[in-house]
Design a protein around this motif. Structure first.
Motif, PDB file in Angstrom:
ATOM      1  N   GLY A   1      -4.410   8.022  -3.014  1.00  0.00           N
ATOM      2  CA  GLY A   1      -5.708   8.101  -2.095  1.00  0.00           C
ATOM      3  C   GLY A   1      -6.485   6.713  -1.865  1.00  0.00           C
ATOM      4  N   THR A   2      -8.182   7.426  -1.689  1.00  0.00           N
ATOM      5  CA  THR A   2      -8.520   6.135  -0.765  1.00  0.00           C
ATOM      6  C   THR A   2      -9.374   5.028  -2.136  1.00  0.00           C
ATOM      7  OG1 THR A   2      -8.570   7.302   1.006  1.00  0.00           O
ATOM      8  CG2 THR A   2     -10.438   5.604   0.980  1.00  0.00           C
ATOM      9  N   TYR A   3      -9.147   3.837  -2.155  1.00  0.00           N
ATOM     10  CA  TYR A   3      -9.813   3.824  -3.356  1.00  0.00           C
ATOM     11  C   TYR A   3     -10.793   2.390  -2.483  1.00  0.00           C
ATOM     12  CZ  TYR A   3      -6.683   4.903  -6.349  1.00  0.00           C
ATOM     13  OH  TYR A   3      -5.792   5.988  -6.957  1.00  0.00           O
ATOM     14  N   ARG A   4     -12.261   1.751  -3.563  1.00  0.00           N
ATOM     15  CA  ARG A   4     -12.798   0.927  -2.523  1.00  0.00           C
ATOM     16  C   ARG A   4     -13.378   0.079  -3.898  1.00  0.00           C
ATOM     17  NH1 ARG A   4     -16.916   1.869   1.615  1.00  0.00           N
ATOM     18  NH2 ARG A   4     -16.100   3.457   3.712  1.00  0.00           N
TER      19      ARG A   4
ATOM     20  N   SER B   1       0.596  -1.252  -0.215  1.00  0.00           N
ATOM     21  CA  SER B   1       0.139  -0.065   0.011  1.00  0.00           C
ATOM     22  C   SER B   1       0.511   1.020   0.079  1.00  0.00           C
ATOM     23  CB  SER B   1      -0.693  -0.143   1.180  1.00  0.00           C
ATOM     24  OG  SER B   1      -0.804  -0.044   2.302  1.00  0.00           O
TER      25      SER B   1
ATOM     26  N   LYS C   1     -14.123  -2.387   1.984  1.00  0.00           N
ATOM     27  CA  LYS C   1     -13.403  -2.016   3.157  1.00  0.00           C
ATOM     28  C   LYS C   1     -12.346  -1.462   2.077  1.00  0.00           C
ATOM     29  CE  LYS C   1     -14.222  -5.334   7.086  1.00  0.00           C
ATOM     30  NZ  LYS C   1     -13.434  -5.647   8.222  1.00  0.00           N
ATOM     31  N   PRO C   2     -12.062   0.515   2.593  1.00  0.00           N
ATOM     32  CA  PRO C   2     -11.035   0.938   1.771  1.00  0.00           C
ATOM     33  C   PRO C   2      -9.619   0.525   1.990  1.00  0.00           C
ATOM     34  CG  PRO C   2     -11.960   1.790   3.958  1.00  0.00           C
ATOM     35  CD  PRO C   2     -12.371   0.942   3.847  1.00  0.00           C
ATOM     36  N   VAL C   3      -8.934   0.550   0.758  1.00  0.00           N
ATOM     37  CA  VAL C   3      -8.315   0.566   0.633  1.00  0.00           C
ATOM     38  C   VAL C   3      -7.195   1.524   0.628  1.00  0.00           C
ATOM     39  CG1 VAL C   3      -5.903  -0.475  -0.356  1.00  0.00           C
ATOM     40  CG2 VAL C   3      -7.842  -2.096   0.559  1.00  0.00           C
ATOM     41  N   LYS C   4      -6.627   2.428   1.270  1.00  0.00           N
ATOM     42  CA  LYS C   4      -5.259   3.730   1.252  1.00  0.00           C
ATOM     43  C   LYS C   4      -3.963   3.128   0.356  1.00  0.00           C
ATOM     44  CE  LYS C   4      -3.933   8.443   3.568  1.00  0.00           C
ATOM     45  NZ  LYS C   4      -4.334   8.433   4.125  1.00  0.00           N
TER      46      LYS C   4
ATOM     47  N   LYS D   1     -11.607   5.387  -7.088  1.00  0.00           N
ATOM     48  CA  LYS D   1     -10.910   6.913  -5.854  1.00  0.00           C
ATOM     49  C   LYS D   1     -11.853   7.710  -5.169  1.00  0.00           C
ATOM     50  CE  LYS D   1      -6.729   9.587  -6.080  1.00  0.00           C
ATOM     51  NZ  LYS D   1      -6.090   9.640  -7.365  1.00  0.00           N
ATOM     52  N   LYS D   2     -11.468   7.708  -4.092  1.00  0.00           N
ATOM     53  CA  LYS D   2     -12.537   8.688  -3.573  1.00  0.00           C
ATOM     54  C   LYS D   2     -11.896  10.110  -3.811  1.00  0.00           C
ATOM     55  CE  LYS D   2     -13.439  10.594   0.868  1.00  0.00           C
ATOM     56  NZ  LYS D   2     -13.378   9.878   3.152  1.00  0.00           N
TER      57      LYS D   2
END
Length: 292
Positions: free
Chosen positions: A174-177, A120, A192-195, A145-146
């Motif tokens: 960034g934060t992805y889902r 990550s 769950k989000p992955v940064k 991506k958020k």
């Protein structure tokens, strides 16, 4: 004259309306959403079209500032998810349909898992791969991506899909889902989000993502365009419309002048023929009445 009438009808063309949704184009099952439609000029009535058919009619409330209406969706389901367009009426004329607005309902299937390789935290220039996996077989996966933008990335697969990014820059951070889906408008619960953290020169955006990403329902925003973009779009439509009207008005004026000239020439030729015929008649009468 029919051609002149057609030109006058073209002069009355209405600009395309703008359509948007709040809080987001992705709505969890059972949550409410509101579709907005904005016309131009003196819009008297609005139509909302869903999947090619008429869905609702609405008249705008009198407002000195805005000319738009709201179409509420009380509870989002798989039956209300899909493609929406809108149009409006000014006088007896209806505008063309707006650009399409795609609404997605989430929370219909199991929750997928999202992971990233090699890790990550990466350095600018490396390649990364996001893995989205769903326990139940599906057909499509989406990675988001958020942040404020337009569209998610799409990959096809039954149980899992891979999303490759790279060479990455800090712009990819960034934060992805991810989501699984059986069609483009009915999605699973979000993973769950992955940064993703990308270390490097933040000013270097040479290899910024070319795919459009999209925020899901944790951000509230208008999908299609932002408020200023909509205003710019409408202003541009007005300018184009006015230029078209001005040009066509000149054409109509030239056409009318041509018709008048043609009519004047026709009348003049008719008068000349009548005059010549009358002159020949007088000469024949005089020749018959003269003594032999």
């Amino acid at each position: 004259m029919p051609s002149t009438l057609a030109v006058f009808l073209v002069l009355e063309m209405l600009s395309k309306p703008a359509i948007w949704v709040r809080p987001s184009f992705m709505i969890p099952k059972g949550r409410s959403a509101t579709i907005g439609c904005r016309g131009a000029g003196e819009a008297m009535e609005y139509q909302l079209h869903f999947e090619g058919g008429l869905s609702a009619l609405k008249r705008p409330k009198s407002s000195p500032v805005m000319n738009w209406v709201k179409f509420p969706i009380p509870a989002m389901t798989s039956h209300t998810a899909g493609q929406y367009r809108c149009s409006y009426r000014s006088g007896e004329l209806w505008s063309e349909l707006s650009d399409p607005l795609e609404l997605v309902v989430t929370g219909l299937y199991d929750t997928p898992t999202l992971s990233v390789e090699p890790r990550s935290e990466v350095t600018s220039g490396e390649n990364v791969t996001f893995h989205c996996q769903l326990a139940t077989a599906t057909s499509t996966f989406f990675l988001l991506k958020k942040g404020r933008s337009s569209r998610p990335q799409l990959r096809y697969g039954n149980l899992r899909a891979e999303f490759h990014l790279g060479p990455v820059t800090p712009a990819h951070g960034g934060t992805y889902r991810c989501f699984g889906s059986y069609n483009n408008h009915a999605w699973s619960f979000p993973s769950k989000p992955v940064k993703l953290l990308v270390k490097g020169d933040a000013r270097d955006t040479t290899f910024a993502p070319t795919e459009h990403t999209s925020s899901d329902y944790w951000d509230s925003y208008e999908l299609t365009t932002g408020t200023q973009s909509q205003k710019d779009h409408l202003l541009w439509n007005h300018m184009i419309q006015n230029l078209i009207r001005l040009g066509l008005a000149v054409l109509v004026l030239v056409a009318l002048m041509g018709f008048l000239l043609e009519d004047w020439l026709h009348r003049r030729k008719s008068q000349e023929r009548a005059h010549r015929a009358s002159h020949r008649g007088c000469r024949r009468r005089l020749s018959t009445e003269s003594p032999g």
